[in-house]
Design an enzyme around this catalytic site. Structure first.
Site, short mmCIF file in Angstrom:
data_model
loop_
_atom_site.label_atom_id
_atom_site.label_comp_id
_atom_site.label_asym_id
_atom_site.label_seq_id
_atom_site.Cartn_x
_atom_site.Cartn_y
_atom_site.Cartn_z
CG HIS A 80 0.59 -6.76 2.26
ND1 HIS A 80 -0.32 -5.91 1.70
CD2 HIS A 80 1.53 -7.00 1.31
CE1 HIS A 80 0.05 -5.64 0.45
NE2 HIS A 80 1.17 -6.29 0.19
CG HIS A 106 -1.68 -1.37 1.25
ND1 HIS A 106 -2.77 -1.70 0.48
CD2 HIS A 106 -1.39 -2.50 1.97
CE1 HIS A 106 -3.13 -2.96 0.73
NE2 HIS A 106 -2.31 -3.47 1.62
CD GLU A 155 -1.67 -10.14 4.48
OE1 GLU A 155 -1.50 -9.27 5.36
OE2 GLU A 155 -2.27 -9.94 3.40
CD GLU A 186 -2.02 -3.84 4.91
OE1 GLU A 186 -3.25 -3.68 4.74
OE2 GLU A 186 -1.35 -4.67 4.26
ZN LIG Z 1 -2.17 -5.33 2.54
#
Ligand SMILES: [Zn+2]
Length: 449
Positions: A351, A283, A413, A298
């Site tokens: 992430h 992002h 993640e 995030e």
């Molecule tokens: Zn993400």
């Protein structure tokens, strides 16, 4: 009287120096019907003259993708580098003694967003600098997927995968004619940008507050020049450069479909030292990613972890490239292009997760192909044990940064932003450090340490 002589001598030297072309053998030839010659190397600079197709001028200087030419009246000005072809034969190094390298020049255009220039034909070579999309270069020879080029007066090499051949150039003066191997097997053809919407605006600069030059209907197309961030530069019917946002248009340019490009070599043995590792903080900019109940973004935590990981890997001797090192927005395609242009030995997209289930917890990793699977499988157990987070397992996923990536790629993640207990841990410095240690240990295992 003495003074008059002094001025005559001065005038004599001034004439000698102003009438001599700076570099007679380096010529720029206009490749468009009508080309503006500007006062400075920028599109905002005043236009001094206009020159016509196929006219050639001595090159005085080149910078920022612009070429300074000398006009027939002796004055100079700047033209856009991608609208002229330059014959750089006089500037190339002496022919190499390596028999495998051909010494004829072939014009080529860089298709990667950023292409590393190295001292030797290998990802182990020192990085001398970078070339950018649309830059024209002369390829002097090719070996094992690397193109020999002249970079700032030195012999240098770039990955041939990110060059598009532009037609043969005359051989350098004084060298025997040698057959040049094909640089790339794609044929240089005109690519187009096609509008996906009704009334798509073509603007004078790659920003939404620049002036509108014309509008396109759905399916209308214009010749593609190059990609610039989220914009495509196109040639308008008036032969000017215009810009269309890439979120309302598409291109058939080969440089925009990296999945078709053969994978540059990726190396798995010998440890972390010397490996090229591209770290992609998820992002950024206008895309915050998941937002925690405690208002953590995030994009912010992913960047923090990425910077820490970059520090750690650099200290271990890795060649680390960050897709972003601040809060900027990047398209998924740009992230992949950075991975490929740097011939990443590993691409890691970091992430933090989001879920409607506020009890979801743990860390996970995702892959698309077998090389990514090996990366995902070695990183996750180490990450889970260092962070003492639940191991959610490795999963195959059809994510753009994995699917379109020619390099071994994994998406990690690192915990759930949207789960308050995870969020409280995630934001702490100790959690970040543990996550980094887990990833580094996993990478060391992947690279055979
Ligand atoms: Zn993400």
């Amino acid at each position: 009287m003495k003074q008059a002589w002094f001025f005559l001598i001065l005038l004599f030297f001034a004439l000698i120096y102003t009438t001599q072309p700076v570099d007679a053998a380096s010529q720029a030839t206009v490749q468009t019907d009508s080309l503006n010659v500007r006062e400075e190397p920028t599109r905002e600079a005043p236009v001094l003259h206009t020159v016509k197709a196929q006219q050639s001028f001595p090159v005085v200087e080149e910078k920022f993708g612009w070429v300074k030419i000398q006009l027939t009246n002796g004055s100079t000005g700047w033209v856009a580098g991608y609208l002229v072809s330059t014959n750089q034969s006089a500037q190339t190094d002496a022919p190499s003694n390596q028999g495998s390298i051909a010494t004829t020049g072939t014009a080529a255009v860089v298709t990667a967003t950023q292409l590393r220039v190295r001292s030797t034909p290998s990802t182990e070579g020192d990085i001398l600098g970078a070339l950018f999309a649309g830059e024209k270069i002369t390829v002097l020879g090719e070996q094992n997927g690397w193109s020999q080029v002249n970079y700032k007066g030195h012999n240098a090499y770039v990955s041939s995968n990110f060059l598009q051949e532009n037609g043969a150039q005359p051989a350098a003066i004084g060298t025997a004619p040698v057959t040049t191997q094909p640089v790339v097997d794609t044929v240089a053809t005109q690519s187009y940008v096609t509008s996906s919407v009704e009334g798509a605006r073509v603007r004078s600069a790659p920003t939404t507050n620049s002036s509108i030059m014309l509008q396109l209907n759905t399916g209308d197309r214009l010749p593609f020049l190059r990609a610039e961030g989220d914009w495509f530069a196109v040639e308008t019917p008036q032969k000017q450069v215009g810009y269309i946002a890439n979120w309302i248009s598409r291109t058939d340019s080969s440089s925009e479909s990296p999945a078709n490009v053969p994978a540059p070599p990726a190396n798995r043995s010998g440890g972390i030292q010397g490996k090229t590792i591209v770290i992609d903080a998820g992002h950024g900019g206008r895309d915050p990613g998941a937002i925690g109940k405690g208002s953590t973004y995030e994009k912010t935590v992913a960047l923090r972890t990425s910077l820490m990981l970059a520090d750690r890997l650099s200290s271990l001797g890795a060649n680390v490239v960050l897709t972003r090192s601040n809060d900027t927005y990047l398209t998924l395609r740009e992230r992949v292009q950075i991975s490929e242009a740097n011939a990443a030995d590993a691409f890691l997209s970091l992430h933090y997760d989001g879920s409607d289930n506020s009890l979801a917890t743990g860390v996970g990793s995702f892959y698309f192909d077998s090389r990514g699977k090996a990366l995902a499988a070695t990183i996750l157990p180490s990450l889970s044990s260092h962070t003492t987070m639940t191991n959610r397992g490795i999963k195959e996923a059809n994510y753009h940064v994995l699917r379109e990536n020619a390099q071994p790629a994994v998406l990690v993640e690192l915990g759930f932003m949207t789960t308050p207990t995870d969020e409280q841990k995630i934001v702490t410095a100790s959690y970040q450090a543990n996550a980094v240690a887990g990833i580094v240990d996993g990478l060391a295992a992947y690279f055979g340490e």
